[in-house]
Design a protein around this motif. Structure first.
Motif, PDB file in Angstrom:
ATOM      1  N   TYR A  34       0.474   4.584  10.838  1.00 20.79           N
ATOM      2  CA  TYR A  34       1.391   4.755   9.712  1.00 20.79           C
ATOM      3  C   TYR A  34       2.114   3.458   9.337  1.00 20.79           C
ATOM      4  N   ALA A  35       2.603   2.698  10.320  1.00 14.98           N
ATOM      5  CA  ALA A  35       3.330   1.464  10.002  1.00 14.98           C
ATOM      6  C   ALA A  35       2.449   0.502   9.216  1.00 14.98           C
ATOM      7  N   GLN A  36       1.180   0.426   9.560  1.00 16.02           N
ATOM      8  CA  GLN A  36       0.266  -0.449   8.833  1.00 16.02           C
ATOM      9  C   GLN A  36      -0.036   0.117   7.443  1.00 16.02           C
ATOM     10  N   ALA A  37      -0.156   1.437   7.357  1.00 16.87           N
ATOM     11  CA  ALA A  37      -0.391   2.068   6.051  1.00 16.87           C
ATOM     12  C   ALA A  37       0.776   1.785   5.119  1.00 16.87           C
ATOM     13  N   ARG A  38       1.989   1.896   5.652  1.00 18.36           N
ATOM     14  CA  ARG A  38       3.185   1.627   4.848  1.00 18.36           C
ATOM     15  C   ARG A  38       3.213   0.167   4.391  1.00 18.36           C
ATOM     16  N   LEU A  39       2.813  -0.743   5.264  1.00 21.54           N
ATOM     17  CA  LEU A  39       2.810  -2.161   4.920  1.00 21.54           C
ATOM     18  C   LEU A  39       1.739  -2.474   3.879  1.00 21.54           C
ATOM     19  N   LEU A  40       0.579  -1.857   3.984  1.00 19.71           N
ATOM     20  CA  LEU A  40      -0.447  -2.043   2.951  1.00 19.71           C
ATOM     21  C   LEU A  40       0.087  -1.606   1.582  1.00 19.71           C
ATOM     22  N   SER A  93      -1.779 -10.898   0.497  1.00 17.36           N
ATOM     23  CA  SER A  93      -2.271  -9.941  -0.491  1.00 17.36           C
ATOM     24  C   SER A  93      -3.318  -9.063   0.187  1.00 17.36           C
ATOM     25  N   LEU A  94      -3.690  -7.995  -0.484  1.00 20.49           N
ATOM     26  CA  LEU A  94      -4.713  -7.110   0.060  1.00 20.49           C
ATOM     27  C   LEU A  94      -6.092  -7.729  -0.116  1.00 20.49           C
ATOM     28  N   SER A  95      -6.912  -7.606   0.901  1.00 27.54           N
ATOM     29  CA  SER A  95      -8.321  -7.996   0.772  1.00 27.54           C
ATOM     30  C   SER A  95      -9.055  -6.836   0.104  1.00 27.54           C
ATOM     31  N   GLY A  96     -10.303  -7.031  -0.206  1.00 28.13           N
ATOM     32  CA  GLY A  96     -11.102  -5.932  -0.752  1.00 28.13           C
ATOM     33  C   GLY A  96     -11.119  -4.746   0.192  1.00 28.13           C
ATOM     34  N   SER A  97     -11.246  -5.015   1.489  1.00 28.92           N
ATOM     35  CA  SER A  97     -11.217  -3.942   2.488  1.00 28.92           C
ATOM     36  C   SER A  97      -9.848  -3.283   2.549  1.00 28.92           C
ATOM     37  N   GLY A  98      -8.793  -4.057   2.333  1.00 28.39           N
ATOM     38  CA  GLY A  98      -7.434  -3.507   2.321  1.00 28.39           C
ATOM     39  C   GLY A  98      -7.219  -2.564   1.155  1.00 28.39           C
ATOM     40  N   VAL A  99      -7.772  -2.934   0.000  1.00 30.59           N
ATOM     41  CA  VAL A  99      -7.679  -2.057  -1.174  1.00 30.59           C
ATOM     42  C   VAL A  99      -8.394  -0.741  -0.887  1.00 30.59           C
ATOM     43  N   ILE A 100      -9.575  -0.836  -0.296  1.00 32.07           N
ATOM     44  CA  ILE A 100     -10.341   0.376   0.035  1.00 32.07           C
ATOM     45  C   ILE A 100      -9.575   1.229   1.047  1.00 32.07           C
ATOM     46  N   ALA A 101      -8.997   0.592   2.060  1.00 29.25           N
ATOM     47  CA  ALA A 101      -8.221   1.330   3.064  1.00 29.25           C
ATOM     48  C   ALA A 101      -7.015   2.009   2.424  1.00 29.25           C
ATOM     49  N   LEU A 102      -6.320   1.309   1.525  1.00 32.92           N
ATOM     50  CA  LEU A 102      -5.153   1.893   0.868  1.00 32.92           C
ATOM     51  C   LEU A 102      -5.554   3.078  -0.005  1.00 32.92           C
ATOM     52  N   ARG A 103      -6.656   2.951  -0.700  1.00 31.77           N
ATOM     53  CA  ARG A 103      -7.150   4.096  -1.491  1.00 31.77           C
ATOM     54  C   ARG A 103      -7.459   5.280  -0.573  1.00 31.77           C
ATOM     55  N   SER A 104      -8.044   5.001   0.581  1.00 31.76           N
ATOM     56  CA  SER A 104      -8.371   6.047   1.550  1.00 31.76           C
ATOM     57  C   SER A 104      -7.102   6.706   2.088  1.00 31.76           C
ATOM     58  N   ILE A 105      -6.097   5.914   2.365  1.00 33.88           N
ATOM     59  CA  ILE A 105      -4.811   6.431   2.842  1.00 33.88           C
ATOM     60  C   ILE A 105      -4.195   7.353   1.794  1.00 33.88           C
ATOM     61  N   ARG A 106      -4.154   6.876   0.564  1.00 26.31           N
ATOM     62  CA  ARG A 106      -3.553   7.678  -0.507  1.00 26.31           C
ATOM     63  C   ARG A 106      -4.348   8.958  -0.756  1.00 26.31           C
ATOM     64  N   GLN A 107      -5.669   8.865  -0.673  1.00 25.80           N
ATOM     65  CA  GLN A 107      -6.498  10.054  -0.875  1.00 25.80           C
ATOM     66  C   GLN A 107      -6.295  11.049   0.264  1.00 25.80           C
ATOM     67  N   ALA A 108      -6.201  10.559   1.489  1.00 25.88           N
ATOM     68  CA  ALA A 108      -6.000  11.445   2.641  1.00 25.88           C
ATOM     69  C   ALA A 108      -4.684  12.206   2.514  1.00 25.88           C
ATOM     70  N   ARG A 109      -3.646  11.529   2.056  1.00 20.15           N
ATOM     71  CA  ARG A 109      -2.349  12.196   1.863  1.00 20.15           C
ATOM     72  C   ARG A 109      -2.424  13.193   0.710  1.00 20.15           C
ATOM     73  N   THR A 110      -3.118  12.815  -0.352  1.00 18.92           N
ATOM     74  CA  THR A 110      -3.305  13.737  -1.480  1.00 18.92           C
ATOM     75  C   THR A 110      -4.081  14.971  -1.045  1.00 18.92           C
ATOM     76  N   ASP A 111      -5.095  14.752  -0.220  1.00 15.50           N
ATOM     77  CA  ASP A 111      -5.944  15.863   0.232  1.00 15.50           C
ATOM     78  C   ASP A 111      -5.178  16.922   1.017  1.00 15.50           C
ATOM     79  N   VAL A 112      -4.116  16.535   1.723  1.00 15.96           N
ATOM     80  CA  VAL A 112      -3.350  17.545   2.450  1.00 15.96           C
ATOM     81  C   VAL A 112      -2.324  18.240   1.570  1.00 15.96           C
ATOM     82  N   VAL A 113      -1.898  17.583   0.505  1.00 15.98           N
ATOM     83  CA  VAL A 113      -0.915  18.189  -0.400  1.00 15.98           C
ATOM     84  C   VAL A 113      -1.588  19.073  -1.443  1.00 15.98           C
TER      85      VAL A 113
END
Length: 163
Positions: A34-40, A93-113
């Motif tokens: 979570y701490a890394q997700a928040r930082l991304l 800044s976010l790398s390409g992989s960081g952007v993908i990870a952040l999208r995945s994080i946001r989607q995972a949170r959306t998926d539970v809501v």
């Protein structure tokens, strides 16, 4: 609305939103802690930023942010580039992989809501939908940075540096 009613509304709003955020995060299958997700997410909101700026925005110490950034860097989720205003400093800044990870994080949170929202009445969903623009205006009036897109658009130089 009276000052006391505004205070009560503000308190209730903060409590509900913080609770929803904690609930979604606890149930989501995040690709990073979570701490890394928040930082991304913070890096996405602020764009390229110096470590000291990220620490101030996160209300944490520079050593704490540096440690989290090291972990994100080791995972290939951020890019470090020289600060154009100070050659001794770097911007994060976010790398390409960081952007993908952040999208995945946001989607995972959306998926539970999403299923919980779907189980609500149509009237409740409309009320929540109607509140979102007002909440965005509140954030704007406070000067709070907010992401307009699910994750930062990746510049071509960031993509090539992460592959």
């Amino acid at each position: 609305m009276s000052d006391s009613a505004s205070d009560e509304l503000g308190s209730e709003l903060l409590t509900v939103l913080a609770g929803l955020n904690r609930w979604a995060t606890a149930r989501a299958d995040l690709p990073v802690p979570y701490a890394q997700a928040r930082l991304l997410s913070l890096i996405d909101l602020h764009g390229p930023a110096r470590i000291s700026e990220l620490a101030a925005a996160d209300h944490s110490s520079q050593p704490t942010i540096t440690q989290q950034l090291r972990r994100l860097d080791d995972a290939g989720l951020i890019c470090r580039t020289p600060d154009p205003d100070d050659a001794r400093a770097v911007q994060i800044s976010l790398s390409g992989s960081g952007v993908i990870a952040l999208r995945s994080i946001r989607q995972a949170r959306t998926d539970v809501v999403a299923p919980e929202l779907a189980a609500m009445s149509a009237l409740e969903r409309r009320r929540i939908a109607a509140a979102v623009p007002a909440l965005r205006r509140l954030l704007n009036s406070l000067g709070a940075p907010q992401s307009e897109t699910p994750a930062t658009e990746v510049r071509s130089d960031q993509e090539s540096s992460t592959e």
